[in-house]
Motif scaffolding. Structure first.
Motif, PDB file in Angstrom:
ATOM      1  N   ARG A 101       1.099  -1.134   0.001  1.00 34.24           N
ATOM      2  CA  ARG A 101      -0.290  -0.145   0.137  1.00 34.24           C
ATOM      3  C   ARG A 101       1.349   1.199   0.053  1.00 34.24           C
ATOM      4  NH1 ARG A 101      -2.781  -0.515   5.983  1.00 34.24           N
ATOM      5  NH2 ARG A 101      -0.813  -0.231   7.514  1.00 34.24           N
ATOM      6  N   GLN A 102       0.213   2.383  -0.842  1.00 33.59           N
ATOM      7  CA  GLN A 102       1.238   4.113  -0.625  1.00 33.59           C
ATOM      8  C   GLN A 102       0.117   4.449  -0.330  1.00 33.59           C
ATOM      9  OE1 GLN A 102       3.443   4.127  -4.708  1.00 33.59           O
ATOM     10  NE2 GLN A 102       4.254   6.002  -3.511  1.00 33.59           N
ATOM     11  N   ALA A 103       0.479   4.877   0.522  1.00 32.80           N
ATOM     12  CA  ALA A 103      -0.223   6.645   1.588  1.00 32.80           C
ATOM     13  C   ALA A 103      -0.119   8.026   0.959  1.00 32.80           C
ATOM     14  CB  ALA A 103      -0.733   6.346   3.341  1.00 32.80           C
ATOM     15  N   PRO A 104      -0.639   8.726   0.886  1.00 32.28           N
ATOM     16  CA  PRO A 104      -0.673   9.954   0.327  1.00 32.28           C
ATOM     17  C   PRO A 104       1.070  11.014   1.084  1.00 32.28           C
ATOM     18  CG  PRO A 104      -2.559  10.014   0.639  1.00 32.28           C
ATOM     19  CD  PRO A 104      -2.528   9.222   0.899  1.00 32.28           C
ATOM     20  N   GLY A 105       2.056  10.678   0.091  1.00 31.42           N
ATOM     21  CA  GLY A 105       2.924  11.305   0.582  1.00 31.42           C
ATOM     22  C   GLY A 105       4.151  10.899   1.353  1.00 31.42           C
ATOM     23  N   LYS A 106       3.659   9.435   0.869  1.00 27.24           N
ATOM     24  CA  LYS A 106       4.530   8.414   1.726  1.00 27.24           C
ATOM     25  C   LYS A 106       5.238   6.955   0.965  1.00 27.24           C
ATOM     26  CE  LYS A 106       2.630   8.579   5.984  1.00 27.24           C
ATOM     27  NZ  LYS A 106       1.936   7.929   7.541  1.00 27.24           N
ATOM     28  N   ALA A 144      -4.496   4.662   1.502  1.00 28.85           N
ATOM     29  CA  ALA A 144      -4.407   4.160   0.941  1.00 28.85           C
ATOM     30  C   ALA A 144      -4.291   3.353  -0.054  1.00 28.85           C
ATOM     31  CB  ALA A 144      -2.955   3.174   1.375  1.00 28.85           C
ATOM     32  N   VAL A 145      -3.307   3.551  -1.545  1.00 26.09           N
ATOM     33  CA  VAL A 145      -3.633   2.729  -2.358  1.00 26.09           C
ATOM     34  C   VAL A 145      -3.517   1.725  -2.517  1.00 26.09           C
ATOM     35  CG1 VAL A 145      -3.593   2.127  -5.217  1.00 26.09           C
ATOM     36  CG2 VAL A 145      -3.448   4.679  -4.214  1.00 26.09           C
ATOM     37  N   TYR A 146      -3.972   0.620  -2.760  1.00 25.30           N
ATOM     38  CA  TYR A 146      -3.500  -0.944  -2.606  1.00 25.30           C
ATOM     39  C   TYR A 146      -2.871  -1.416  -3.474  1.00 25.30           C
ATOM     40  CZ  TYR A 146      -4.715  -0.449   2.305  1.00 25.30           C
ATOM     41  OH  TYR A 146      -4.919  -0.588   3.587  1.00 25.30           O
ATOM     42  N   TYR A 147      -2.364  -2.147  -3.408  1.00 27.16           N
ATOM     43  CA  TYR A 147      -1.360  -2.922  -4.774  1.00 27.16           C
ATOM     44  C   TYR A 147      -0.649  -4.268  -5.229  1.00 27.16           C
ATOM     45  CZ  TYR A 147      -0.205   1.792  -5.828  1.00 27.16           C
ATOM     46  OH  TYR A 147      -0.041   3.271  -6.351  1.00 27.16           O
ATOM     47  N   CYS A 148      -0.996  -5.434  -5.988  1.00 32.54           N
ATOM     48  CA  CYS A 148      -1.009  -6.749  -6.042  1.00 32.54           C
ATOM     49  C   CYS A 148       0.502  -6.823  -6.360  1.00 32.54           C
ATOM     50  CB  CYS A 148      -1.938  -7.611  -6.057  1.00 32.54           C
ATOM     51  SG  CYS A 148      -2.251  -8.161  -7.708  1.00 32.54           S
TER      52      CYS A 148
END
Length: 114
Positions: free
Chosen positions: A38-43, A91-95
């Motif tokens: 996952r990627q949260a804004p600014g992280k 967050a945006v979640y990615y596999c």
């Protein structure tokens, strides 16, 4: 061609539940360790959970006891069930397929907010 397509994200209130899916194609899924990031804004992007071909799982400490990763080899799909969601899970979640380092899907947005 390796492809990963995530789905199942959305807006949910704190304490809610979502189940993410990732449809995989283009490689031998049954043997491949699969991961959710996952990627949260600014992280930066962080590893949330992983599952091997033999169903061994690992989790980020912050999600242990709340998230469950699973896979259906017959459908070439990996899942992430998320319970007791918190605003910090937004967050945006990615596999991701461990062996295919440069291949990423578009991700699916998860927003936890009241």
């Amino acid at each position: 061609q390796v492809q990963l397509v995530e789905s199942g994200g959305g807006l949910v209130q704190p304490g809610g539940t979502l189940k993410l899916s990732c449809a995989a194609s283009g490689f031998r899924f049954v043997l491949e360790p699969m991961q959710w990031y996952r990627q949260a804004p600014g992280k930066g992007r962080e590893l949330v959970a992983s599952i091997t071909g033999r169903l061994r799982t690992t989790y980020l400490d912050a999600v242990k006891g709340r998230f469950t990763i699973s896979r259906d080899n017959s459908r070439e799909t990996v899942y992430l069930e998320m319970n007791d969601l918190r605003p910090e899970d937004t967050a945006v979640y990615y596999c991701h397929a461990e062996s295919y380092v440069l291949v990423w899907g578009r991700g699916t947005q998860v927003t936890v907010s009241s």
